[in-house]
Scaffold this active site. Structure first.
Site, PDB file in Angstrom:
ATOM      1  N   SER A   1       0.815  -1.214   0.000  1.00 12.77           N
ATOM      2  CA  SER A   1       0.000   0.000   0.000  1.00 12.77           C
ATOM      3  C   SER A   1       0.849   1.265   0.000  1.00 12.77           C
ATOM      4  CB  SER A   1      -0.902   0.010   1.238  1.00 12.77           C
ATOM      5  OG  SER A   1      -1.587   1.244   1.361  1.00 12.77           O
TER       6      SER A   1
ATOM      7  N   TYR B   1      -1.552   5.575  -4.704  1.00 11.45           N
ATOM      8  CA  TYR B   1      -2.473   6.702  -4.570  1.00 11.45           C
ATOM      9  C   TYR B   1      -1.823   7.872  -5.297  1.00 11.45           C
ATOM     10  CZ  TYR B   1      -5.600   4.625  -1.099  1.00 11.45           C
ATOM     11  OH  TYR B   1      -6.533   3.848  -0.457  1.00 11.45           O
TER      12      TYR B   1
ATOM     13  N   THR C   1      -5.198   3.165  -7.526  1.00 10.04           N
ATOM     14  CA  THR C   1      -6.514   3.234  -6.899  1.00 10.04           C
ATOM     15  C   THR C   1      -7.229   4.492  -7.377  1.00 10.04           C
ATOM     16  OG1 THR C   1      -5.894   1.945  -4.956  1.00 10.04           O
ATOM     17  CG2 THR C   1      -7.746   3.452  -4.704  1.00 10.04           C
TER      18      THR C   1
ATOM     19  N   LYS D   1      -7.768   0.143  -9.975  1.00 14.85           N
ATOM     20  CA  LYS D   1      -8.571  -0.452  -8.907  1.00 14.85           C
ATOM     21  C   LYS D   1      -9.692   0.499  -8.505  1.00 14.85           C
ATOM     22  CE  LYS D   1      -7.989  -2.351  -4.212  1.00 14.85           C
ATOM     23  NZ  LYS D   1      -8.939  -1.495  -3.489  1.00 14.85           N
TER      24      LYS D   1
ATOM     25  N   HIS E   1     -13.955  -0.482  -2.674  1.00 13.47           N
ATOM     26  CA  HIS E   1     -13.137  -0.142  -1.513  1.00 13.47           C
ATOM     27  C   HIS E   1     -13.735  -0.724  -0.233  1.00 13.47           C
ATOM     28  CE1 HIS E   1      -9.579   2.569  -1.080  1.00 13.47           C
ATOM     29  NE2 HIS E   1      -9.847   2.415   0.201  1.00 13.47           N
TER      30      HIS E   1
END
Length: 423
Positions: free
Chosen positions: A130, A154, A180, A298, A322
């Protein structure tokens, strides 16, 4: 002696331990796993993990969608040999499972992402690292060794940070970049709001940023540009605790950090640069210029967005809402998958997450057309219960249940799990 199939092996291990009075440290039932995992967390961590957007109706919809689909077992088929392996983006994996990228793992366990890395490696399940990890990606990669890993991005509003993250992901041997799309802003997460708790504001979950040279350049500019806005009024005990948390989580010695403006400046900078709200499909071309790694997106829920993703040249799509954390009242992720499958038509891998709680859920997602499935909250519950061993056990239980589901429904490979197996 002939080795048992994976499901039987895990099952036999549990039953054999039971002879000596030992039961699994990590519950096998989804409800029990969730209760034990949440109980092992602090109240803020518990709320952060379990909260959904608004009323939580999207989380409910995710579960209801699985309940609407029922499996039709087939009998008298030779299932003595079963194979879970798949090929994904040119690499063979032992099962159709990956771990979904989960931020702020330190809230569940002090070993955080390092424990997740150890657990995924032991279970043979690839890890998606992540952007909001509690440990820099380089340290996570060192823990993983040669075990496969992807990196979830991100998209910051600072291009220098985006480029730096991508270069670091390449350097650690990431097999893909997962962008994402659904978190350009944080959803209305009611349990966090009622507690007035945002972990990032306390320095948690921003290790990818504080370890990044491009981000540190921005922090330097903030510090040299003068002091940021300070809280009004006298400091409260809560403010002091937050300051200590920020200081503790910043790289370097605690005493030096306590006197330094950099830890607080880093948190302020992160909150400023975290996301980019003007991101469009055209920007994926910029990412393609940065890297030769496969790019997956995603958070796709719309059929039209799936078409746009294909037009943008993505290498894979992850159908996800999510885990119900972003949009209240959204379509169930499984319903979105069912609608998107014909549009993608196997041109790129189609992965799935949101609402997965057990091996039967994995089976249903595969039957509806998913190429692979990402496990989110369940592996965090295992992390909270028993660290790396907890992550391993949860993932082994998923793999074992899926294997036994294959045996009891009459299929011997992942490719045989298709819509004909569902009512």
């Amino acid at each position: 002696m002939t080795q048992l199939p994976f499901g039987r092996e895990i099952q036999s291990r549990i039953y054999s331990a039971g002879v000596f009075g030992r039961t699994p440290s990590v519950p096998t039932h989804a409800d029990s796993l969730e209760r034990a995992g949440l109980k092992a967390m602090s109240p803020p961590a518990r709320d952060y993990v379990q909260t959904g957007a608004g009323s939580g109706s999207t989380m409910d919809a995710n579960r209801a969608a699985f309940d609407r689909h029922r499996i039709v077992p087939r009998m008298l088929r030779d299932v003595s040999r079963r194979e879970q392996s798949i090929s994904l983006l040119g690499r063979d994996f032992p099962s159709p499972l990956l771990t979904a990228p989960i931020g702020v793992a330190e809230m569940a366990h002090p070993d955080a992402d390092l424990a997740v890395a150890r657990g995924t490696k032991a279970a043979g399940v690839p890890m998606i690292i992540s952007s909001q990890a509690s440990v820099p990606m380089e340290q996570i990669a060192a823990e993983l060794g040669d075990h496969p890993r992807w990196f979830q991005l991100y998209w910051s509003n600072q291009p220098s940070v985006v480029g730096s993250f991508v270069r670091r992901a390449e350097a650690i041997g990431a097999g893909a970049i997962v962008v994402t799309l659904d978190t350009t802003v944080l959803g209305w997460r009611t349990l966090d709001l009622d507690r007035a708790y945002l972990p990032f504001a306390r320095g948690l979950g921003i290790a990818q940023y504080t370890s990044d040279p491009a981000f540190q350049d921005l922090v330097e500019q903030r510090v040299n540009g003068g002091p940021g806005k300070q809280p009004d009024g006298r400091p409260t005990p809560a403010a002091v605790r937050s300051l200590l948390s920020i200081t503790k989580h910043y790289p370097g010695e605690f005493r030096e950090n306590l006197r330094s403006p950099y830890p607080r400046a880093a948190v302020q900078t992160f909150l400023d640069v975290f996301s980019r709200t003007d991101l469009t499909w055209d920007d994926l071309a910029t990412l393609r210029e940065m890297t030769d790694l496969p790019i997956l997106v995603k958070g796709v829920q719309s059929v039209e967005d799936a078409r746009l993703a294909l037009e943008a040249g993505v290498d894979g799509i992850i159908v996800s809402n999510h885990g119900g954390r972003q949009v209240d009242g959204a379509i169930a992720s499984l319903d979105a998958l069912e609608a998107i499958v014909p549009v993608v038509d196997r041109r790129v891998p189609l992965l799935f997450d949101s609402g997965i709680r057990c091996g039967a859920d994995v089976y249903k997602a595969l039957a509806l057309g998913a190429s692979a499935v990402c496990i989110g909250r369940p592996h965090v519950y295992g992390l909270a219960i028993a660290g790396a061993d907890g992550v391993r056990e949860v993932l082994e239980h998923f793999r074992a249940e899926l294997d036994l589901m294959m045996a009891t429904t009459g299929v011997t490979s992942i490719a045989e799990i298709d819509s004909s197996m569902l009512a």
